[in-house]
Design a protein around this motif. Structure first.
Motif, PDB file in Angstrom:
ATOM      1  N   UNK A 130       0.864  -1.194   0.000  1.00 34.83           N
ATOM      2  CA  UNK A 130       0.000   0.000   0.000  1.00 34.83           C
ATOM      3  C   UNK A 130       0.893   1.234   0.000  1.00 34.83           C
ATOM      4  N   UNK A 131       0.637   2.158  -0.926  1.00 35.02           N
ATOM      5  CA  UNK A 131       1.414   3.397  -1.022  1.00 35.02           C
ATOM      6  C   UNK A 131       0.632   4.542  -0.373  1.00 35.02           C
ATOM      7  N   UNK A 132       1.331   5.342   0.413  1.00 32.57           N
ATOM      8  CA  UNK A 132       0.724   6.481   1.107  1.00 32.57           C
ATOM      9  C   UNK A 132       0.433   7.592   0.098  1.00 32.57           C
ATOM     10  N   UNK A 133      -0.834   7.816  -0.224  1.00 33.36           N
ATOM     11  CA  UNK A 133      -1.191   8.799  -1.250  1.00 33.36           C
ATOM     12  C   UNK A 133      -1.124  10.233  -0.738  1.00 33.36           C
ATOM     13  N   UNK A 134      -1.001  10.407   0.566  1.00 31.92           N
ATOM     14  CA  UNK A 134      -0.920  11.761   1.125  1.00 31.92           C
ATOM     15  C   UNK A 134       0.525  12.214   1.337  1.00 31.92           C
ATOM     16  N   UNK A 135       1.471  11.394   0.927  1.00 36.15           N
ATOM     17  CA  UNK A 135       2.876  11.728   1.154  1.00 36.15           C
ATOM     18  C   UNK A 135       3.715  11.508  -0.114  1.00 36.15           C
ATOM     19  N   UNK A 136       3.097  11.674  -1.288  1.00 34.52           N
ATOM     20  CA  UNK A 136       3.841  11.484  -2.536  1.00 34.52           C
ATOM     21  C   UNK A 136       4.741  12.698  -2.758  1.00 34.52           C
ATOM     22  N   UNK A 137       5.997  12.436  -3.020  1.00 41.11           N
ATOM     23  CA  UNK A 137       6.967  13.518  -3.170  1.00 41.11           C
ATOM     24  C   UNK A 137       8.047  13.102  -4.172  1.00 41.11           C
ATOM     25  N   UNK A 138       8.975  14.009  -4.425  1.00 45.52           N
ATOM     26  CA  UNK A 138      10.120  13.728  -5.284  1.00 45.52           C
ATOM     27  C   UNK A 138      11.324  13.450  -4.392  1.00 45.52           C
ATOM     28  N   UNK A 139      11.991  12.347  -4.645  1.00 45.82           N
ATOM     29  CA  UNK A 139      13.248  12.066  -3.953  1.00 45.82           C
ATOM     30  C   UNK A 139      14.388  12.246  -4.955  1.00 45.82           C
ATOM     31  N   UNK A 140      15.297  13.151  -4.626  1.00 46.23           N
ATOM     32  CA  UNK A 140      16.441  13.418  -5.494  1.00 46.23           C
ATOM     33  C   UNK A 140      17.715  13.156  -4.717  1.00 46.23           C
ATOM     34  N   UNK A 141      18.798  12.880  -5.449  1.00 46.67           N
ATOM     35  CA  UNK A 141      20.094  12.605  -4.825  1.00 46.67           C
ATOM     36  C   UNK A 141      21.102  13.637  -5.315  1.00 46.67           C
ATOM     37  N   UNK A 142      21.791  14.282  -4.364  1.00 39.23           N
ATOM     38  CA  UNK A 142      22.762  15.323  -4.710  1.00 39.23           C
ATOM     39  C   UNK A 142      24.117  14.962  -4.106  1.00 39.23           C
ATOM     40  N   UNK A 143      25.168  15.446  -4.739  1.00 44.24           N
ATOM     41  CA  UNK A 143      26.521  15.192  -4.249  1.00 44.24           C
ATOM     42  C   UNK A 143      26.737  15.858  -2.890  1.00 44.24           C
ATOM     43  N   UNK A 144      27.551  15.224  -2.069  1.00 47.69           N
ATOM     44  CA  UNK A 144      27.860  15.780  -0.758  1.00 47.69           C
ATOM     45  C   UNK A 144      28.518  17.151  -0.864  1.00 47.69           C
ATOM     46  N   UNK A 145      29.189  17.414  -1.993  1.00 44.01           N
ATOM     47  CA  UNK A 145      29.865  18.696  -2.187  1.00 44.01           C
ATOM     48  C   UNK A 145      28.871  19.822  -2.478  1.00 44.01           C
ATOM     49  N   UNK A 146      27.629  19.472  -2.810  1.00 47.48           N
ATOM     50  CA  UNK A 146      26.616  20.479  -3.126  1.00 47.48           C
ATOM     51  C   UNK A 146      25.587  20.681  -2.022  1.00 47.48           C
ATOM     52  N   UNK A 147      25.473  19.705  -1.128  1.00 48.80           N
ATOM     53  CA  UNK A 147      24.374  19.743  -0.167  1.00 48.80           C
ATOM     54  C   UNK A 147      24.473  20.927   0.793  1.00 48.80           C
ATOM     55  N   UNK A 148      25.676  21.465   0.989  1.00 51.99           N
ATOM     56  CA  UNK A 148      25.836  22.603   1.881  1.00 51.99           C
ATOM     57  C   UNK A 148      25.177  23.864   1.371  1.00 51.99           C
ATOM     58  N   UNK A 149      24.828  23.905   0.071  1.00 55.32           N
ATOM     59  CA  UNK A 149      24.177  25.073  -0.517  1.00 55.32           C
ATOM     60  C   UNK A 149      22.652  24.953  -0.506  1.00 55.32           C
ATOM     61  N   UNK A 150      22.151  23.863   0.069  1.00 56.65           N
ATOM     62  CA  UNK A 150      20.714  23.629   0.095  1.00 56.65           C
ATOM     63  C   UNK A 150      20.151  23.829   1.492  1.00 56.65           C
ATOM     64  N   UNK A 151      18.864  24.132   1.560  1.00 57.61           N
ATOM     65  CA  UNK A 151      18.209  24.303   2.858  1.00 57.61           C
ATOM     66  C   UNK A 151      16.725  23.978   2.713  1.00 57.61           C
ATOM     67  N   UNK A 152      16.099  23.649   3.817  1.00 61.25           N
ATOM     68  CA  UNK A 152      14.666  23.345   3.804  1.00 61.25           C
ATOM     69  C   UNK A 152      13.877  24.588   3.417  1.00 61.25           C
ATOM     70  N   UNK A 153      12.881  24.394   2.597  1.00 55.78           N
ATOM     71  CA  UNK A 153      12.065  25.503   2.129  1.00 55.78           C
ATOM     72  C   UNK A 153      12.575  26.129   0.846  1.00 55.78           C
ATOM     73  N   UNK A 154      13.740  25.692   0.361  1.00 54.55           N
ATOM     74  CA  UNK A 154      14.325  26.253  -0.856  1.00 54.55           C
ATOM     75  C   UNK A 154      13.467  25.902  -2.080  1.00 54.55           C
ATOM     76  N   UNK A 155      13.270  26.868  -2.961  1.00 50.75           N
ATOM     77  CA  UNK A 155      12.458  26.651  -4.155  1.00 50.75           C
ATOM     78  C   UNK A 155      13.098  25.625  -5.078  1.00 50.75           C
ATOM     79  N   UNK A 156      12.246  24.839  -5.737  1.00 52.40           N
ATOM     80  CA  UNK A 156      12.706  23.798  -6.651  1.00 52.40           C
ATOM     81  C   UNK A 156      11.774  23.764  -7.864  1.00 52.40           C
TER      82      UNK A 156
END
Length: 231
Positions: A130-156
């Motif tokens: 059973x898949x949770x239909x209220x929590x469908x989202x995009x999962x992306x993978x980024x390099x560790x060298x880039x993650x420091x430039x990201x933050x929660x709430x950032x536009x995508x």
């Protein structure tokens, strides 16, 4: 007099021809200059754009999935789930004879149905997913060298393969605190000579789509993520 006049006319014609050639040369030079300037401007734009955005194709539509299993062996006395069926939180899914009642943990979509009523099952058998239909989202993978430039709430900005080039908007809702390699126990890499090899690891991030789009039928499909770094 005639020879002199002819000579003058020839001189004038030659001057005109030279002037035309010179004008043509200037026009060609101007056209080439404008063309090269345009090419340079386009190149500068794409360089600026690539520097101002973090882009990854390592992304997909996903959600929380629940494997329906029995806690005891026995006969499925009641079980009638089918793929594409929607269930509500706490709905009775079924039960094994003399066993506990199985219930849905959330509002969900049945994406796999591997068992049928009357079937003999064991505790480790997967009966359905059973898949949770209220929590469908995009999962992306980024390099560790880039993650420091990201933050929660950032536009995508996201494109999803079944929708072609249509661009959806969203935001980063979660940034993992541990790499995928660490979770898999593969954080250290050595070659055959025992020498340590440095590897750039990736970290998963979750992206919530804010546009009004139904993704229930597209769980698992590929997506492309573009994150502006100049907000």
């Amino acid at each position: 007099m005639n020879e002199t006049t002819e000579t003058k006319n020839e001189t004038k014609n030659e001057s005109k021809n030279e002037a035309k050639k010179s004008g043509s040369t200037i026009r060609i030079v101007l056209i080439l200059t404008v063309f090269l300037a345009g090419v340079a401007a386009v190149g500068i734009y794409f360089v600026w754009r690539s520097a101002g955005y973090l882009t990854t194709d390592n992304a997909r539509v996903t959600t929380t999935q629940f494997n329906v299993m029995s806690t005891i062996p026995g006969t499925l006395e009641r079980f009638n789930l089918y793929e594409g069926q929607y269930v509500a939180e706490n709905d009775i899914i079924g039960w094994v004879e003399n066993g506990e009642t199985m219930r849905s943990p959330f509002d969900g979509l049945v994406v796999r149905a591997d068992a049928r009523q009357g079937q003999q099952v064991s505790p480790m058998d997967r009966l359905a997913v059973i898949a949770d239909v209220n929590n469908i989202h995009i999962r992306a993978y980024v390099d560790e060298t880039d993650v420091g430039r990201l933050y929660r709430g950032q536009n995508v900005y996201v494109t999803i393969d079944p929708f072609g080039n249509h661009q959806f908007t969203g935001y980063i809702s979660e940034i993992s605190r541990i790499t995928s390699a660490e979770l898999a126990g593969q954080s250290l890499f050595f070659n055959t000579g025992g020498t340590f090899t440095r590897v750039v690891h990736i970290l998963p991030i979750e992206i919530t789509i804010t546009d009004d789009v139904l993704l229930d039928e597209f769980i698992g499909v590929n997506a492309r993520v573009r994150i502006p770094l100049r907000d």
